[in-house]
Design a protein around this motif. Structure first.
Motif, PDB file in Angstrom:
ATOM      1  N   THR A 413      18.275 117.346  74.312  1.00 46.73           N
ATOM      2  CA  THR A 413      18.571 118.350  73.219  1.00 46.73           C
ATOM      3  C   THR A 413      19.938 119.149  73.782  1.00 46.73           C
ATOM      4  O   THR A 413      20.086 118.948  75.026  1.00 46.73           O
ATOM      5  CB  THR A 413      17.543 119.447  72.794  1.00 46.73           C
ATOM      6  OG1 THR A 413      17.358 120.143  74.256  1.00 46.73           O
ATOM      7  CG2 THR A 413      16.278 118.633  72.111  1.00 46.73           C
ATOM      8  N   ASP A 414      20.599 120.055  73.069  1.00 45.24           N
ATOM      9  CA  ASP A 414      21.636 120.643  73.798  1.00 45.24           C
ATOM     10  C   ASP A 414      21.288 121.540  74.843  1.00 45.24           C
ATOM     11  O   ASP A 414      22.048 122.123  75.665  1.00 45.24           O
ATOM     12  CB  ASP A 414      22.581 121.379  72.777  1.00 45.24           C
ATOM     13  CG  ASP A 414      21.626 122.263  71.901  1.00 45.24           C
ATOM     14  OD1 ASP A 414      22.022 123.733  71.982  1.00 45.24           O
ATOM     15  OD2 ASP A 414      20.506 122.031  71.137  1.00 45.24           O
ATOM     16  N   THR A 450      33.177 117.684  75.882  1.00 39.63           N
ATOM     17  CA  THR A 450      33.224 117.455  74.663  1.00 39.63           C
ATOM     18  C   THR A 450      32.076 117.264  73.904  1.00 39.63           C
ATOM     19  O   THR A 450      32.058 116.696  72.746  1.00 39.63           O
ATOM     20  CB  THR A 450      33.925 115.878  74.355  1.00 39.63           C
ATOM     21  OG1 THR A 450      33.137 115.062  75.073  1.00 39.63           O
ATOM     22  CG2 THR A 450      35.293 116.248  75.135  1.00 39.63           C
ATOM     23  N   TYR A 451      30.711 117.879  74.338  1.00 40.13           N
ATOM     24  CA  TYR A 451      29.484 117.866  73.672  1.00 40.13           C
ATOM     25  C   TYR A 451      29.761 118.634  72.520  1.00 40.13           C
ATOM     26  O   TYR A 451      29.998 119.664  72.340  1.00 40.13           O
ATOM     27  CB  TYR A 451      28.381 118.495  74.475  1.00 40.13           C
ATOM     28  CG  TYR A 451      27.018 118.248  74.201  1.00 40.13           C
ATOM     29  CD1 TYR A 451      26.301 117.014  74.290  1.00 40.13           C
ATOM     30  CD2 TYR A 451      26.561 119.238  73.297  1.00 40.13           C
ATOM     31  CE1 TYR A 451      24.983 116.736  74.062  1.00 40.13           C
ATOM     32  CE2 TYR A 451      25.327 119.147  72.809  1.00 40.13           C
ATOM     33  CZ  TYR A 451      24.426 118.026  73.052  1.00 40.13           C
ATOM     34  OH  TYR A 451      23.052 117.634  72.732  1.00 40.13           O
ATOM     35  N   ASP A 452      29.285 117.984  71.268  1.00 40.84           N
ATOM     36  CA  ASP A 452      29.156 118.538  70.048  1.00 40.84           C
ATOM     37  C   ASP A 452      28.134 117.806  69.050  1.00 40.84           C
ATOM     38  O   ASP A 452      28.355 116.834  68.793  1.00 40.84           O
ATOM     39  CB  ASP A 452      30.647 118.600  69.430  1.00 40.84           C
ATOM     40  CG  ASP A 452      30.486 119.589  68.050  1.00 40.84           C
ATOM     41  OD1 ASP A 452      29.837 120.635  68.110  1.00 40.84           O
ATOM     42  OD2 ASP A 452      31.630 119.556  67.455  1.00 40.84           O
ATOM     43  N   GLU A 453      27.000 118.401  68.785  1.00 36.58           N
ATOM     44  CA  GLU A 453      25.993 117.893  67.942  1.00 36.58           C
ATOM     45  C   GLU A 453      25.939 118.503  66.653  1.00 36.58           C
ATOM     46  O   GLU A 453      25.903 119.740  66.457  1.00 36.58           O
ATOM     47  CB  GLU A 453      24.457 117.769  68.696  1.00 36.58           C
ATOM     48  CG  GLU A 453      24.559 116.870  69.909  1.00 36.58           C
ATOM     49  CD  GLU A 453      24.524 115.482  69.471  1.00 36.58           C
ATOM     50  OE1 GLU A 453      23.974 115.193  68.406  1.00 36.58           O
ATOM     51  OE2 GLU A 453      25.145 114.532  70.109  1.00 36.58           O
ATOM     52  N   LYS A 454      26.012 117.822  65.287  1.00 35.63           N
ATOM     53  CA  LYS A 454      25.920 118.453  64.212  1.00 35.63           C
ATOM     54  C   LYS A 454      24.651 118.728  63.909  1.00 35.63           C
ATOM     55  O   LYS A 454      23.661 117.958  64.115  1.00 35.63           O
ATOM     56  CB  LYS A 454      26.624 117.529  62.817  1.00 35.63           C
ATOM     57  CG  LYS A 454      26.801 118.322  61.803  1.00 35.63           C
ATOM     58  CD  LYS A 454      27.598 117.124  60.993  1.00 35.63           C
ATOM     59  CE  LYS A 454      27.810 118.049  59.568  1.00 35.63           C
ATOM     60  NZ  LYS A 454      26.805 118.640  58.810  1.00 35.63           N
ATOM     61  N   ARG A 455      24.244 120.062  63.160  1.00 30.59           N
ATOM     62  CA  ARG A 455      23.101 120.281  62.915  1.00 30.59           C
ATOM     63  C   ARG A 455      23.154 120.946  61.428  1.00 30.59           C
ATOM     64  O   ARG A 455      23.724 122.248  61.398  1.00 30.59           O
ATOM     65  CB  ARG A 455      22.262 121.299  63.772  1.00 30.59           C
ATOM     66  CG  ARG A 455      22.012 121.058  65.236  1.00 30.59           C
ATOM     67  CD  ARG A 455      20.795 120.099  65.326  1.00 30.59           C
ATOM     68  NE  ARG A 455      20.426 119.459  66.809  1.00 30.59           N
ATOM     69  CZ  ARG A 455      20.102 120.213  67.710  1.00 30.59           C
ATOM     70  NH1 ARG A 455      19.659 121.439  67.644  1.00 30.59           N
ATOM     71  NH2 ARG A 455      19.767 119.739  68.741  1.00 30.59           N
ATOM     72  N   GLY A 461      26.402 122.954  70.863  1.00 29.31           N
ATOM     73  CA  GLY A 461      26.996 122.386  71.819  1.00 29.31           C
ATOM     74  C   GLY A 461      28.222 123.452  72.533  1.00 29.31           C
ATOM     75  O   GLY A 461      28.773 123.120  73.669  1.00 29.31           O
ATOM     76  N   SER A 462      28.476 124.303  71.842  1.00 28.21           N
ATOM     77  CA  SER A 462      29.680 125.131  72.491  1.00 28.21           C
ATOM     78  C   SER A 462      29.300 125.755  73.809  1.00 28.21           C
ATOM     79  O   SER A 462      30.040 125.958  74.644  1.00 28.21           O
ATOM     80  CB  SER A 462      30.059 126.374  71.447  1.00 28.21           C
ATOM     81  OG  SER A 462      28.797 127.237  71.279  1.00 28.21           O
ATOM     82  N   TRP A 576      32.877 118.010  61.968  1.00 29.60           N
ATOM     83  CA  TRP A 576      31.992 118.580  61.032  1.00 29.60           C
ATOM     84  C   TRP A 576      33.066 119.563  60.198  1.00 29.60           C
ATOM     85  O   TRP A 576      32.654 119.664  58.808  1.00 29.60           O
ATOM     86  CB  TRP A 576      30.690 119.133  61.389  1.00 29.60           C
ATOM     87  CG  TRP A 576      30.919 120.129  62.266  1.00 29.60           C
ATOM     88  CD1 TRP A 576      31.053 119.996  63.769  1.00 29.60           C
ATOM     89  CD2 TRP A 576      30.800 121.363  61.829  1.00 29.60           C
ATOM     90  NE1 TRP A 576      31.059 121.242  64.149  1.00 29.60           N
ATOM     91  CE2 TRP A 576      30.997 122.141  63.126  1.00 29.60           C
ATOM     92  CE3 TRP A 576      30.803 122.201  60.596  1.00 29.60           C
ATOM     93  CZ2 TRP A 576      31.100 123.695  63.309  1.00 29.60           C
ATOM     94  CZ3 TRP A 576      30.982 123.647  60.760  1.00 29.60           C
ATOM     95  CH2 TRP A 576      31.206 124.429  62.143  1.00 29.60           C
ATOM     96  N   ASP A 577      33.891 120.413  60.868  1.00 29.62           N
ATOM     97  CA  ASP A 577      34.686 121.345  60.221  1.00 29.62           C
ATOM     98  C   ASP A 577      35.817 120.615  59.695  1.00 29.62           C
ATOM     99  O   ASP A 577      36.822 120.337  60.358  1.00 29.62           O
ATOM    100  CB  ASP A 577      34.838 122.358  61.383  1.00 29.62           C
ATOM    101  CG  ASP A 577      35.634 123.665  60.637  1.00 29.62           C
ATOM    102  OD1 ASP A 577      35.991 123.538  59.671  1.00 29.62           O
ATOM    103  OD2 ASP A 577      35.631 124.747  61.543  1.00 29.62           O
TER     104      ASP A 577
END
Length: 1014
Positions: A413-414, A450-455, A461-462, A576-577
């Motif tokens: 996980t993050d 660059t980690y970014d996981e959509k939830r 991930g920030s 996602w944004d």
């Protein structure tokens, strides 16, 4: 450069602004001395006491960020307050107030700095114990007193005398046995370790100072630890009372194992660890308990291993600054090689000592703690990993690093990624990541950047990206430049990308800081100083500026161009944004001139399949990217006098045409996905039309026209949030499409096409759906001149009917607004010719009709459940009146009659007395624009000289119409001008009937003053 007092710019997140007060000294020292000196006078009355406390808190809080400024004054403040405490005549409320002030100081400066200032002579022990004995541990009003007394006692406990000497005869005068001093202190500590207030923290500090005394540890340490462990085993963190007790016990143990000598604590460490394991704190939902458990575990681990610094660790430079400055680079390298050789040959058996089996358990718990759901627990675990690894042999330390790298799998996980980054930074900072491990760590670090996981509707991930920037920062300080040379291009590109393209402002700023640290420490980043100048801490605060301006400058350096483009294509156009997707495509447009061949031959062929793919966000971003890149390539080709298709292959052109057909055949314009697809393809149509693509006569033009019409016709079926965007995109696409593909060589339109298009659009203006009226009104306003030629009167009549309020469509305020906007656009498109035909120009025959329609809009005061919806119509009418009037003034001013001009100015004056700030400000702005227009001046303005005196030209930009206090004193002066009297009085009457208190107050004041003068 300071951020204080700045207003957020457009595109700048709220967090981008940092306000900080930089202080030079403790300027309120005299006032604080007076406050303390007056405590005896103010404590008796509740109001004065609370005022004194609030003022003291206000002063101290100013120094939260610079508490060191208090250092020279701490002793004086403490002595003044302790005088009150020592005074036998001070009543208990005054003593409590003095301790409250002491606590406030401690809260700002920290108890560790404050503790040594307490009096700690032998004679102080008994009075402090007596004061503590008189306290009620459950009194919620006096916890500051108990907290400070326990801290004071923890300092007195350090006196270097056996406490048994203070007992003398343990038989009191009454013949009863007295409790030994040692037991009294221990009982006090135990009593306060189980309370729920701040005194519990001070009791843990007292334990850490008291139990490690030579006389106490011999006779009381084992019993105390037994008591603590029994309390831990009996208490459950499932209950509130149990949570309080477990908290106190863990704090006591953590402080004890932190400050106690290793040889004293080691015999008990295994037992404590076993008890801690049985508590299963990792299952608790209390963050503080898990954090304290993690802190205790690392302290136990440090107790198990010898307190030595690993000789194998990586060291950069010398400890002496003078040696670093004086030594030449080669000499330093030789010195390092000699030291390394000496260390390798020196006492290899130092590394060969037995590591207790419990260390494996400790490290495992710390690695699990790196994945905890709370940041504070992960941070504690990361520090524990760094501290313990520094005492392990090289092979075992490498095993720990290997286990740590397992946190960075995409099954984790993050939280695991974040904890792993924190641990890597700690290891790097301490020199425990040897250069041989850098090839394993750098790829992980780059992924984390660059980690970014959509939830769901957002992403996580920030915090991972922020921690990855911390790793880069730590590595810059830890390693010699030569060690990082093979990875410089990857690290520098990744940090630049994070600093410019990250969604979150804190990550952009963290990346900028890490980049700056690398430029300063390593000196090997390409164009480091130039980039830092453009992408500094404040510049990266504005996201729009980062994407559209800073990125273009940095892409001008060849080392960063391709990595930036690849990142946008691979990571951002599918974000996602939607705001990030749109900004990314605009950034690609701006960067295209830096690498046109790469864009045309690599990026565009990669995007075309994605634009008809299955993922909605990727499809949306890819279509917009295709549109922007195509437009940029065509502009570049035209600027270089080349064919617009110079950069495109036949396959690329066919792929661009196929996008609409593919989406239409798969019915992807329907449903929620259609809310993204329709404006995206409309943007594609607009950009391909502006690019002058050779599609004239192609069947695709009919398909594009169908999409535009269908989008305008189905506005009622989309959500209100997407409606405006779809409408604007379709209208922009229509204008570009018509200008490029519907005009022949003679500059005229095909009569059949013109008749079909205009007749269809005008007929839709009477649709029973409001949104359809809105869409086709704006579409008529966007038609080019050659399509309006010969049809102007038909269009104006159709739009006029939309603006008329009838019982059936009284609530269609948005349709009336868009029709008024369209009328002004049509007039600007066809132009003015006084003697011309009313079918082609604004002329004498139709100018009065245009003005009559626009002036009708200013009288729209319709209200419904949404409020004053007529305000939208009035606002649009005022804007259109200004645009048409300025158009006529600059072309043929004689078409403006005195009657029309008087009506315009009077209605604007009435709207300038509006009660709603936004509409009043807009009316005032239009009023002053017409009054002060000079190229040439607007004719027939009534009372121009008096108006210019009331509204001087130099105040045009500075007068704040939003503020009733500034607007109404000016507006009421118009009551003295006969032409404006009726309308201004009408506007003021409407305003005074409103609910806005400020409007009513300033109107009443200015109106009353004016009437008295009359």
């Amino acid at each position: 450069m300071d951020g204080a007092g700045r207003e957020p710019e457009e595109g700048e997140e709220p967090a981008a602004i940092s306000a900080r007060n930089i202080l030079d000294s403790f300027t309120e020292s005299r006032e604080v001395a007076e406050l303390i000196g007056n405590l005896r006078e103010v404590f008796g009355e509740l109001v004065t006491r609370e005022m004194a406390v609030e003022r003291f808190i206000g002063i101290m809080d100013k120094y939260q960020e610079q508490p060191h400024l208090l250092d020279h004054h701490l002793e004086g403040m403490m002595n003044s307050l302790l005088e009150i405490v020592w005074d036998s005549g001070s009543p208990p409320p005054l003593v409590h107030l003095a301790f409250k002030f002491l606590y406030i100081i401690t809260k700002v400066r920290g108890y560790k700095r404050f503790l040594p200032l307490f009096p700690h002579e032998v004679r102080d022990l008994q009075p402090v114990l007596d004061m503590l004995a008189k306290q009620n541990p459950r009194d919620p009003e006096t916890w500051e007193t108990r907290y400070m007394l326990l801290l004071w006692l923890s300092m007195i406990c350090l006196i270097p005398f056996d406490l048994a000497r203070f007992d003398g005869s343990l038989v009191s005068l009454e013949g009863q046995a007295r409790q030994p001093t040692m037991d009294r202190i221990l009982d006090i500590a135990k009593c306060y370790l189980v309370v729920s207030d701040k005194a519990r923290d001070a009791a843990a500090v007292l334990v850490s100072k008291f139990i490690v005394r030579p006389d106490v540890k011999q006779s009381r340490m084992a019993d105390f630890l037994d008591w603590v462990l029994s309390m831990l085993s009996k208490s459950s963190f499932q209950t509130m009372e149990g949570t309080v007790i477990v908290n106190g016990m863990l704090q006591a143990l953590a402080q004890l194992f932190k400050h106690g000598k290793r040889e004293d604590c080691l015999p008990y460490a295994a037992t404590v660890l076993e008890c801690l394991d049985s508590c299963k704190l990792s299952e608790s939902n209390q963050m503080v308990l898990r954090k304290l458990g993690m802190k205790l575990v690392q302290r136990l681990g440090l107790t198990f291993v010898k307190p030595k610094v690993a000789k194998w660790r990586y060291q950069r430079g010398c400890r002496s600054l003078a040696a670093n400055l004086q030594a030449q680079g080669s000499a330093v390298q030789n010195q390092k090689r000699e030291v390394a050789a000496a260390e390798a040959a020196d006492d290899d058996d130092d590394e060969e000592y037995d590591i207790p089996a419990e260390i494996e358990n400790v490290v495992e718990q710390l690695l699990v703690g790196l994945k905890d759901k709370d940041t504070i627990v992960r941070w504690s675990a990361a520090k524990g990993i760094g501290r313990i690894t520094g005492r392990l042999p090289k092979e075992l330390a490498d095993d720990v690093i290997g286990s740590l790298l397992d946190c960075f799998s995409f099954q984790e996980t993050d939280t695991a990624w974040h904890g792993g980054c924190l641990a890597l930074a700690e290891l790097g900072r301490r020199g425990l990541l040897l250069p041989s491990r850098i090839p394993d760590v750098v790829p992980v670090m780059l992924k984390a950047l660059t980690y970014d996981e959509k939830r769901g509707a957002c992403s996580v991930g920030s915090n991972v990206r922020d921690a990855a920037c911390y790793v880069c920062w730590a590595f810059a300080r830890a390693y010699e430049p030569a060690e990082l040379i093979p990875f410089i291009s990857h690290i520098s590109s990744a940090l630049v990308i994070a600093a410019v393209f990250d969604r979150d402002v804190n990550c952009r700023r963290a990346a900028s800081a890490a980049f700056q640290e690398n430029v300063g420490r390593q000196g090997t980043f390409p164009h480091g100083i130039d980039i830092l100048t453009a992408a500094d801490y404040f510049a990266v605060g504005n996201r729009v500026n980062c994407y559209l301006t800073i990125s273009v400058y940095i892409a001008g350096f060849s080392e960063y161009t391709q990595p930036m483009i690849d990142h946008l294509v691979n990571m951002k156009i599918n974000h996602w944004d939607s705001v990030i997707r749109e900004l990314s495509t605009k950034a690609l447009h701006n960067i295209t001139p830096q690498a046109p061949e790469y864009m045309a031959n690599v990026v565009l062929p990669r995007l075309l399949p994605l634009s008809v793919g299955s993922d909605l966000h990727t499809r949306h971003g890819a279509i917009l990217a295709c549109a922007e890149i195509t437009h940029a390539l065509c502009k570049l080709a035209q600027d270089n006098n080349r064919s617009v298709t110079y950069y495109f292959t036949e396959k690329s052109l066919e792929g661009l045409k196929q996008i609409h057909q593919e989406l239409c055949s798969r019915q992807l314009y329907r449903g929620l996905g259609g809310e993204l697809m329709r404006p995206a393809v409309c943007t594609l149509i607009e950009k391909l039309s502006l690019s002058k693509m050779p599609f004239r006569g192609d069947p695709i033009i009919g398909g594009w026209q169908w999409l535009i019409n269908d989008s305008l016709r189905h506005l009622t079926l989309v959500s209100s949030a997407a409606r405006q965007h779809i409408k604007e995109s379709a209208v922009s696409a229509l204008a570009a499409l018509c200008n490029e593909f519907y005009i022949n060589e003679r500059g005229e339109a095909d009569p059949a096409l013109q008749d079909e298009l205009v007749t269809q659009y005008v007929s839709e203006l009477q649709n029973t759906e409001e949104m359809i009226r809105c869409g086709f009104s704006r579409a008529l306003g966007a038609l080019p001149r050659f399509l309006l030629k010969g049809r102007l009167q038909q269009v104006l009549e159709g739009l006029k009917k939309v603006t008329i309020i009838s019982p059936e469509d009284v609530s269609f305020a948005e349709a009336r607004r868009d029709a008024l906007i369209a009328i002004a656009k049509v007039c600007q498109t066809v132009g003015v010719k006084g003697d011309g035909s009313q079918q082609e120009f604004v002329c004498r025959a139709n100018v009065d009709q245009v003005y009559a329609t626009l002036l009708t809009g200013v009288t729209d005061y319709t209200t419904d459940s949404r409020g004053d919806v007529g305000g939208w119509v009035r606002e649009a009418a005022m804007t259109s009146l200004m645009e048409v009037t300025l158009l006529l003034v600059q072309s043929e001013a004689e078409l403006i009659s005195a009657s029309i001009c008087k009506q315009i100015m009077c209605w604007l004056a009435q709207q300038s007395a509006e009660k709603i700030d936004k509409f009043r400000a807009h009316a005032g702005s239009v009023f002053l624009t017409l009054l002060h227009f000079d190229h040439p001046p607007v004719p027939h303005i009534p009372h121009r000289e008096e108006l210019e005196r009331i509204f001087p030209r130099w105040e045009k930009e500075t007068l704040n119409w939003n503020a009733a206090s500034e607007a109404f004193p000016r507006i009421t002066q118009l009551l003295g001008l006969p032409a404006y009297q009726y309308h201004v009085l009408l506007g003021l009457s409407v305003s005074v009937g409103g609910l806005t208190e400020t409007t009513l107050r300033y109107w009443a004041g200015t109106e009353g003053a004016l009437l008295r003068r009359k």
